[in-house]
Design an enzyme around this catalytic site. Structure first.
Site, PDB file in Angstrom:
ATOM      1  N   GLN A   1      -3.733  -1.554  10.215  1.00 43.36           N
ATOM      2  CA  GLN A   1      -4.086  -2.566   9.445  1.00 43.36           C
ATOM      3  C   GLN A   1      -3.998  -3.826  11.119  1.00 43.36           C
ATOM      4  O   GLN A   1      -2.889  -4.193  12.004  1.00 43.36           O
ATOM      5  CB  GLN A   1      -2.614  -3.158   9.505  1.00 43.36           C
ATOM      6  CG  GLN A   1      -2.352  -4.418   8.917  1.00 43.36           C
ATOM      7  CD  GLN A   1      -2.589  -4.351   7.204  1.00 43.36           C
ATOM      8  OE1 GLN A   1      -2.816  -3.721   6.686  1.00 43.36           O
ATOM      9  NE2 GLN A   1      -3.623  -5.314   7.045  1.00 43.36           N
TER      10      GLN A   1
ATOM     11  N   LYS B   1       1.236  -1.535  -0.280  1.00 45.51           N
ATOM     12  CA  LYS B   1      -0.170   0.037  -0.129  1.00 45.51           C
ATOM     13  C   LYS B   1       1.058   1.266   0.067  1.00 45.51           C
ATOM     14  O   LYS B   1       0.257   2.409  -0.221  1.00 45.51           O
ATOM     15  CB  LYS B   1      -0.772   0.302   1.027  1.00 45.51           C
ATOM     16  CG  LYS B   1      -1.815  -1.195   1.187  1.00 45.51           C
ATOM     17  CD  LYS B   1      -2.948  -1.284   2.966  1.00 45.51           C
ATOM     18  CE  LYS B   1      -3.718  -2.658   2.362  1.00 45.51           C
ATOM     19  NZ  LYS B   1      -3.955  -2.282   4.516  1.00 45.51           N
TER      20      LYS B   1
ATOM     21  N   ASP C   1     -10.633   3.462   5.874  1.00 37.88           N
ATOM     22  CA  ASP C   1     -10.622   2.056   5.563  1.00 37.88           C
ATOM     23  C   ASP C   1     -12.351   1.229   5.392  1.00 37.88           C
ATOM     24  O   ASP C   1     -12.233   0.211   5.840  1.00 37.88           O
ATOM     25  CB  ASP C   1     -10.189   1.277   6.861  1.00 37.88           C
ATOM     26  CG  ASP C   1      -9.143   0.413   6.716  1.00 37.88           C
ATOM     27  OD1 ASP C   1      -8.848  -0.799   5.712  1.00 37.88           O
ATOM     28  OD2 ASP C   1      -8.338  -0.756   7.634  1.00 37.88           O
TER      29      ASP C   1
HETATM   30  N1  GUN Z   1      -6.692  -6.607   7.923  1.00 37.25           N
HETATM   31  C1  GUN Z   1      -7.031  -7.418   6.559  1.00 37.25           C
HETATM   32  N2  GUN Z   1      -7.326  -6.732   5.396  1.00 37.25           N
HETATM   33  C2  GUN Z   1      -7.587  -5.189   5.896  1.00 37.25           C
HETATM   34  C3  GUN Z   1      -8.419  -4.201   5.913  1.00 37.25           C
HETATM   35  O1  GUN Z   1      -8.903  -4.253   4.657  1.00 37.25           O
HETATM   36  N3  GUN Z   1      -8.190  -3.324   6.209  1.00 37.25           N
HETATM   37  C4  GUN Z   1      -7.657  -2.981   7.768  1.00 37.25           C
HETATM   38  N4  GUN Z   1      -6.970  -2.328   8.275  1.00 37.25           N
HETATM   39  N5  GUN Z   1      -6.478  -4.504   7.713  1.00 37.25           N
HETATM   40  C5  GUN Z   1      -7.106  -5.596   7.570  1.00 37.25           C
END
Ligand code: GUN
Length: 291
Positions: free
Chosen positions: A97, A53, A119
């Site tokens: 995350q 990302k 998110d």
């Molecule tokens: N862990 C797995 N998928 C995601 C997501 O879409 N966002 C976040 N913050 N953590 C994740």
């Protein structure tokens, strides 16, 4: 005839082109979009996801920062760092995350400023999603699935969508999005979970089958209606002594055999994964625009 592939990389690139144009437009107004990633502990998958990302943000001209917290970081410490980011006007988007070791993730997501929650997991954004209020942020993976379908001209109106998995990250929000009134939705949605009875029969009703339950190669060809569209959201590790790392990653569908029956299938990798990142970047530019 084998299924046609829904190439998430190509469609994600279309979105990135639009996002990059948005970044340039903001920069002419003196705004540099900025996303902050927070990662806790040393989970290799989290490290890899945040790394991807971060790299994509930089390519698009979005400023990206990553804060890494050691395992054992307390709730108070993490929430204090989130508060600082919430009040920092130079930060437009924040992503913590998951998994977040030792701290309930609902508490963490709820502590984000909703207008920076790119998110889409803050209860305000989740509530807006359910209400069909477009002013919130949609979670990136389900929004990516919806974009993948609509940009591939897969009709949804009046069609049967079966979603496997009722998790908060994909299944539940995707069900809400696709049963909504309006373009790219208007589907009849069935949300299937571990307590559902006769799952194969439910799957065979699907014009569009979305596998998001996190079980390696769960969807077999006898669960797919001929010609159906099958979307694979899963990322599962299976042990494989012959692989360099001792494991390989597989999705929630038995790809080779499903291709013999389905009309359209997402490759994995290269299907939903790139779409998630594309929607995150688009949300970040929107967050900077809304400021
Ligand atoms: N862990 C797995 N998928 C995601 C997501 O879409 N966002 C976040 N913050 N953590 C994740």
């Amino acid at each position: 005839m084998p299924a046609q592939l829904l190439d998430g990389k190509v469609i994600a690139q279309q979105i990135h082109t639009e996002t990059a144009a948005g970044v340039q437009e903001l920069k002419t107004q003196g705004i540099e979009p900025c996303i902050l990633f927070m990662r806790i502990g040393d989970d290799p998958a989290s490290r890899a996801y945040v790394g991807m990302k971060d790299k994509k943000a930089a390519e698009l001209g979005i400023r990206a920062q990553t804060q890494v917290f050691p395992e054992g970081t307390t709730r108070q410490e993490l929430l204090a760092a989130i508060h600082q980011a919430n009040i920092d006007p130079s930060i437009h988007g924040i992503l913590v995350q998951a998994p977040i070791p030792g701290i309930p993730q609902e508490i963490v997501f709820s502590s984000l400023a909703p207008e920076k929650d790119v998110d889409g997991f803050h209860p305000v954004n989740f509530g807006k999603l359910l209400l069909g209020d477009p002013t919130g942020f949609k979670p990136c993976t389900p929004a990516g699935v919806q974009e993948l379908l609509t940009r591939s001209q897969i009709p949804l109106q009046g069609r049967r969508v079966v979603i496997l998995g009722r998790g908060n990250i994909v299944g539940k929000p995707l069900a809400a999005m696709l049963c909504q009134k309006g373009q790219g939705a208007d589907a009849t949605v069935t949300l299937v979970h571990s307590r559902s009875s006769d799952i194969p029969a439910l799957c065979r009703e699907a014009d569009i089958l979305v596998a998001a339950m996190g079980q390696a190669e769960f969807v077999k060809k006898d669960m797919v209606k001929p010609g159906a569209t099958v979307i694979d959201v899963g990322v599962n590790r299976v042990e494989d002594p012959s692989a360099p790392r001792g494991y390989r990653l597989v999705g929630d569908i038995a790809f080779e055999e499903v291709c013999q029956v389905a009309g359209y299938v997402t490759p994995n990798p290269g299907g939903v994964g790139p779409m998630t990142i594309a929607l995150l970047m688009a949300n970040t530019v929107r967050a900077a625009t809304l400021k």
